[in-house]
Design an enzyme around this catalytic site. Structure first.
Site, PDB file in Angstrom:
ATOM      1  CE1 TYR A  37      36.500 -38.185 -11.257  1.00 10.04           C
ATOM      2  CE2 TYR A  37      36.740 -35.744 -11.446  1.00 10.04           C
ATOM      3  CZ  TYR A  37      37.064 -37.119 -10.991  1.00 10.04           C
ATOM      4  OH  TYR A  37      37.773 -37.174  -9.779  1.00 10.04           O
ATOM      5  NE  ARG A  47      45.602 -37.921 -11.815  1.00 11.89           N
ATOM      6  CZ  ARG A  47      45.188 -38.407 -10.547  1.00 11.89           C
ATOM      7  NH1 ARG A  47      44.303 -38.054  -9.858  1.00 11.89           N
ATOM      8  NH2 ARG A  47      45.364 -40.006 -10.408  1.00 11.89           N
ATOM      9  CB  VAL A  48      49.248 -30.625 -14.555  1.00 12.31           C
ATOM     10  CG1 VAL A  48      48.791 -30.413 -13.119  1.00 12.31           C
ATOM     11  CG2 VAL A  48      50.230 -29.646 -15.266  1.00 12.31           C
ATOM     12  CB  VAL A  49      51.858 -32.800 -10.276  1.00 17.68           C
ATOM     13  CG1 VAL A  49      53.124 -32.749  -9.489  1.00 17.68           C
ATOM     14  CG2 VAL A  49      50.819 -31.637  -9.868  1.00 17.68           C
ATOM     15  NE  ARG A  77      42.831 -27.728 -12.602  1.00 18.26           N
ATOM     16  CZ  ARG A  77      42.291 -27.284 -13.589  1.00 18.26           C
ATOM     17  NH1 ARG A  77      42.210 -25.772 -13.593  1.00 18.26           N
ATOM     18  NH2 ARG A  77      41.830 -27.599 -14.627  1.00 18.26           N
TER      19      ARG A  77
HETATM   20  N1  LIG Z   1      43.942 -37.243  -7.013  1.00 22.30           N
HETATM   21  C1  LIG Z   1      43.111 -36.320  -7.234  1.00 22.30           C
HETATM   22  O1  LIG Z   1      43.682 -35.185  -7.409  1.00 22.30           O
HETATM   23  C2  LIG Z   1      41.578 -36.367  -6.862  1.00 22.30           C
HETATM   24  C3  LIG Z   1      41.005 -35.077  -6.832  1.00 22.30           C
HETATM   25  C4  LIG Z   1      39.624 -35.003  -6.721  1.00 22.30           C
HETATM   26  C5  LIG Z   1      38.765 -36.188  -6.446  1.00 22.30           C
HETATM   27  N2  LIG Z   1      39.824 -37.527  -6.453  1.00 22.30           N
HETATM   28  C6  LIG Z   1      39.001 -38.608  -6.187  1.00 22.30           C
HETATM   29  O2  LIG Z   1      39.705 -39.607  -5.296  1.00 22.30           O
HETATM   30  C7  LIG Z   1      39.381 -40.856  -5.717  1.00 22.30           C
HETATM   31  C8  LIG Z   1      40.906 -41.600  -5.727  1.00 22.30           C
HETATM   32  O3  LIG Z   1      41.571 -40.840  -6.787  1.00 22.30           O
HETATM   33  P1  LIG Z   1      43.189 -41.113  -7.240  1.00 22.30           P
HETATM   34  O4  LIG Z   1      43.766 -40.030  -7.750  1.00 22.30           O
HETATM   35  O5  LIG Z   1      43.938 -42.116  -6.248  1.00 22.30           O
HETATM   36  O6  LIG Z   1      42.872 -42.045  -8.873  1.00 22.30           O
HETATM   37  P2  LIG Z   1      43.533 -43.482  -9.160  1.00 22.30           P
HETATM   38  O7  LIG Z   1      43.059 -43.455 -10.449  1.00 22.30           O
HETATM   39  O8  LIG Z   1      44.846 -43.564  -8.958  1.00 22.30           O
HETATM   40  O9  LIG Z   1      42.527 -44.470  -8.268  1.00 22.30           O
HETATM   41  C9  LIG Z   1      41.375 -44.952  -8.577  1.00 22.30           C
HETATM   42  C10 LIG Z   1      41.228 -46.433  -8.180  1.00 22.30           C
HETATM   43  O10 LIG Z   1      39.860 -46.859  -8.412  1.00 22.30           O
HETATM   44  C11 LIG Z   1      39.828 -47.916  -9.101  1.00 22.30           C
HETATM   45  N3  LIG Z   1      38.509 -48.136 -10.030  1.00 22.30           N
HETATM   46  C12 LIG Z   1      38.271 -47.475 -10.970  1.00 22.30           C
HETATM   47  N4  LIG Z   1      37.146 -47.931 -11.536  1.00 22.30           N
HETATM   48  C13 LIG Z   1      36.712 -48.707 -10.648  1.00 22.30           C
HETATM   49  C14 LIG Z   1      35.449 -49.577 -10.328  1.00 22.30           C
HETATM   50  N5  LIG Z   1      34.525 -49.561 -11.410  1.00 22.30           N
HETATM   51  N6  LIG Z   1      35.548 -50.780  -9.651  1.00 22.30           N
HETATM   52  C15 LIG Z   1      36.616 -50.901  -8.746  1.00 22.30           C
HETATM   53  N7  LIG Z   1      37.687 -50.075  -8.712  1.00 22.30           N
HETATM   54  C16 LIG Z   1      37.633 -49.121  -9.952  1.00 22.30           C
HETATM   55  C17 LIG Z   1      41.237 -48.016  -9.997  1.00 22.30           C
HETATM   56  O11 LIG Z   1      41.548 -49.429 -10.606  1.00 22.30           O
HETATM   57  C18 LIG Z   1      42.168 -47.192  -9.124  1.00 22.30           C
HETATM   58  O12 LIG Z   1      42.874 -48.227  -8.459  1.00 22.30           O
HETATM   59  C19 LIG Z   1      38.760 -41.022  -6.866  1.00 22.30           C
HETATM   60  O13 LIG Z   1      37.155 -41.207  -6.547  1.00 22.30           O
HETATM   61  C20 LIG Z   1      38.815 -39.582  -7.582  1.00 22.30           C
HETATM   62  O14 LIG Z   1      37.611 -38.971  -8.184  1.00 22.30           O
HETATM   63  C21 LIG Z   1      41.069 -37.467  -6.752  1.00 22.30           C
HETATM   64  O1  LIG Z   2      41.184 -31.887  -8.350  1.00 29.76           O
HETATM   65  C1  LIG Z   2      40.245 -32.354  -8.856  1.00 29.76           C
HETATM   66  O2  LIG Z   2      39.120 -32.261  -8.187  1.00 29.76           O
HETATM   67  C2  LIG Z   2      40.316 -33.031 -10.150  1.00 29.76           C
HETATM   68  O3  LIG Z   2      41.258 -32.775 -10.650  1.00 29.76           O
HETATM   69  C3  LIG Z   2      41.765 -33.236 -12.062  1.00 29.76           C
HETATM   70  O4  LIG Z   2      41.361 -32.296 -12.871  1.00 29.76           O
HETATM   71  P1  LIG Z   2      42.275 -31.435 -13.720  1.00 29.76           P
HETATM   72  O5  LIG Z   2      42.635 -30.283 -12.596  1.00 29.76           O
HETATM   73  O6  LIG Z   2      41.737 -30.993 -14.722  1.00 29.76           O
HETATM   74  O7  LIG Z   2      43.621 -32.024 -13.622  1.00 29.76           O
HETATM   75  P2  LIG Z   2      44.987 -32.119 -14.694  1.00 29.76           P
HETATM   76  O8  LIG Z   2      44.763 -33.105 -15.960  1.00 29.76           O
HETATM   77  O9  LIG Z   2      46.127 -32.253 -13.849  1.00 29.76           O
HETATM   78  O10 LIG Z   2      45.009 -30.854 -15.300  1.00 29.76           O
HETATM   79  C4  LIG Z   2      45.089 -29.677 -14.567  1.00 29.76           C
HETATM   80  C5  LIG Z   2      45.559 -28.432 -15.450  1.00 29.76           C
HETATM   81  O11 LIG Z   2      46.868 -28.581 -16.131  1.00 29.76           O
HETATM   82  C6  LIG Z   2      46.804 -28.551 -17.263  1.00 29.76           C
HETATM   83  N1  LIG Z   2      47.713 -29.702 -17.975  1.00 29.76           N
HETATM   84  C7  LIG Z   2      47.424 -30.911 -17.773  1.00 29.76           C
HETATM   85  C8  LIG Z   2      48.638 -31.496 -18.452  1.00 29.76           C
HETATM   86  C9  LIG Z   2      49.609 -31.149 -18.970  1.00 29.76           C
HETATM   87  O12 LIG Z   2      50.720 -31.662 -19.792  1.00 29.76           O
HETATM   88  N2  LIG Z   2      49.985 -29.959 -19.079  1.00 29.76           N
HETATM   89  C10 LIG Z   2      48.851 -28.870 -18.664  1.00 29.76           C
HETATM   90  O13 LIG Z   2      49.234 -27.918 -18.470  1.00 29.76           O
HETATM   91  C11 LIG Z   2      45.350 -28.775 -17.653  1.00 29.76           C
HETATM   92  O14 LIG Z   2      45.028 -27.936 -18.984  1.00 29.76           O
HETATM   93  C12 LIG Z   2      44.572 -28.235 -16.351  1.00 29.76           C
HETATM   94  O15 LIG Z   2      44.564 -26.831 -16.611  1.00 29.76           O
HETATM   95  C13 LIG Z   2      40.992 -34.531 -12.160  1.00 29.76           C
HETATM   96  O16 LIG Z   2      39.676 -34.410 -13.003  1.00 29.76           O
HETATM   97  C14 LIG Z   2      40.752 -35.424 -11.080  1.00 29.76           C
HETATM   98  O17 LIG Z   2      41.886 -35.945 -10.504  1.00 29.76           O
HETATM   99  C15 LIG Z   2      40.227 -34.469  -9.642  1.00 29.76           C
HETATM  100  O18 LIG Z   2      38.946 -34.818  -9.511  1.00 29.76           O
END
Ligand SMILES: NC(=O)c1ccc[n+]([C@@H]2O[C@H](COP(=O)([O-])OP(=O)(O)OC[C@H]3O[C@@H](n4cnc5c(N)ncnc54)[C@H](O)[C@@H]3O)[C@@H](O)[C@H]2O)c1
Ligand SMILES: O=C(O)[C@H]1O[C@H](OP(=O)(O)OP(=O)(O)OC[C@H]2O[C@@H](n3ccc(=O)[nH]c3=O)[C@H](O)[C@@H]2O)[C@H](O)[C@@H](O)[C@@H]1O
Length: 346
Positions: free
Chosen positions: A176, A217-219, A242
């Site tokens: 990733y 994910r954590v939230v 975070r």
């Molecule tokens: N939510 C976050 O906190 C967060 C943080 C940093 C970056 N991002 C980026 O934002 C984007 C969306 O994240 P999200 O939280 O909505 O995640 P999500 O998993 O809910 O959405 C990702 C979407 O992409 C689709 N997808 C995955 N692989 C695919 C492929 N090969 N072809 C077509 N579709 C595909 C999934 O089915 C899903 O609908 C991602 O690129 C992620 O890396 C999210």
């Molecule tokens: O914001 C980002 O750039 C990235 O954040 C996330 O990564 P991460 O922050 O590790 O996301 P979580 O899995 O939600 O974890 C956040 C923190 O919560 C902790 N955690 C997670 C899950 C849980 O049940 N309890 C808990 O304490 C993890 O150890 C970590 O320290 C994901 O990798 C992506 O959605 C995104 O690209």
């Protein structure tokens, strides 16, 4: 394009962008803005689609393989004349005509992106190459949703865009983190070499309604656990931090970036920083004071601290988040209660 200047320095210049279909320059041709959202059936993508569809001049096309997303997130738009949904995997080329591309397709939760790491890196590398190829052919502007994970386990705090990061290239998160880093490289190479108009958003942890309930994910974990009356699983040591951004703020930032003049990368996130123990305490207080907090093992390479410096977003996009964590959590709680069938006690 590389040029030698009179003083012999090697200077990089950018090519002008490719031109779209000649028909679009005709004064008799009127059409809506055609916007592709890859990953539009996912969490952030579907909220972005909702916002884009509010503008009657937009036609929205979603391409998604439904790995972590779902048609359910888009059900209100299916059948709408300005909306189209395509089951498509971005690791395969996509031949359509569009004006703008929001490229989000990629699993985002660590449990999903680690599930098939080879597919995750293919999605980031081949998927981004394919979308850049599409942008090049049709002259579309393309925005990549990169991540704060490009900073790895950051040694600089808060993180500014000029920080190059501290990333393990061979760890279990690398598919990733490194995948997104290569995607950013590809974006800039297509920009310099082919004149593609690019935008790069570095998104920091985003939360809100429609996250998968068992997303990992954590939230989403803490809210689902609080509603089910299960222990909140804080991964050790719990002091890792975070910064959580509510999804409507995120969507607003992404649209401003796409519509503005700056390529980025630009951090988009909420600088409010919390330890995971503080987050658990807040969820407990707001949602279910009876649940216990349980310390569990962590996973490798978990970043110890993360907080965006958003000076660039403020200055260049006029953007800053509006919704505080304490105000955003109840909005997400409401959605999770509905989906889990746990009504609020009177
Ligand atoms: N939510 C976050 O906190 C967060 C943080 C940093 C970056 N991002 C980026 O934002 C984007 C969306 O994240 P999200 O939280 O909505 O995640 P999500 O998993 O809910 O959405 C990702 C979407 O992409 C689709 N997808 C995955 N692989 C695919 C492929 N090969 N072809 C077509 N579709 C595909 C999934 O089915 C899903 O609908 C991602 O690129 C992620 O890396 C999210
Ligand atoms: O914001 C980002 O750039 C990235 O954040 C996330 O990564 P991460 O922050 O590790 O996301 P979580 O899995 O939600 O974890 C956040 C923190 O919560 C902790 N955690 C997670 C899950 C849980 O049940 N309890 C808990 O304490 C993890 O150890 C970590 O320290 C994901 O990798 C992506 O959605 C995104 O690209």
């Amino acid at each position: 394009m590389a040029k030698n200047t009179s003083n012999g320095e090697h200077q990089i210049t950018t090519k002008p962008p490719p031109t779209p279909s000649p028909l679009r320059n005709s004064k008799f041709f009127q059409s809506n803005m055609r916007i592709l959202v890859t990953g539009g059936a996912g969490f952030i993508g579907s909220h972005l689609v909702d916002k884009l569809m509010e503008n009657e001049k937009n036609e929205v096309i979603v391409a998604d393989n439904y790995f972590t997303g779902s048609k359910d997130n888009l059900k209100k738009w299916i059948g709408h004349p300005r909306f189209e949904l395509i089951r498509h995997d971005v690791t395969e080329p996509l031949l359509i005509e569009v004006d703008k591309i929001y490229h989000l397709a990629c699993p985002a939760s660590p449990i999903f992106y680690k599930h098939n790491p080879v597919k995750t890196i293919k999605t980031n590398v081949i998927g981004t190459l394919n979308m850049l190829g599409l942008a090049k052919r049709v002259g579309a502007r393309i925005l990549l949703t990169s991540t704060s994970e490009v900073y790895g386990d950051p040694l600089e705090h808060p993180q500014t865009e000029s920080y190059w990061g501290n990333v393990n290239p061979i760890g279990v998160r690398s598919c990733y983190d490194e995948g997104k880093r290569v995607a950013e490289t590809l974006m800039f190479d297509y920009h310099r070499q082919h004149g593609i108009e690019i935008r790069i958003a570095r998104i920091f942890n985003t939360y809100g309604p429609r996250m998968n309930i068992d997303d990992g994910r954590v939230v989403s974990n803490f809210i689902a656990q609080a509603l089910r009356g299960e222990p909140l699983t804080v991964q050790a040591p719990g002091t890792q931090t975070r910064s959580f951004c509510y999804v409507s703020d995120m969507v607003d930032g992404l649209i401003r970036l796409m519509e503005g003049e700056n390529t980025g990368p630009i951090n988009i996130g909420n600088p409010g920083e919390f330890t995971m123990l503080e987050l658990a305490e807040t969820v407990k207080e707001l949602i279910n004071p009876e649940v216990v907090i349980k310390m569990v093992d962590n996973t490798p390479d978990d970043p110890r601290q993360r907080k965006p410096d958003i000076s660039k977003a403020k200055e260049l996009l006029g953007w800053e988040p509006k919704i505080k964590l304490r105000d955003g959590l109840p909005l997400m709680e409401e959605d999770f209660r509905l989906r889990l069938g746990v009504p609020k006690k009177k």
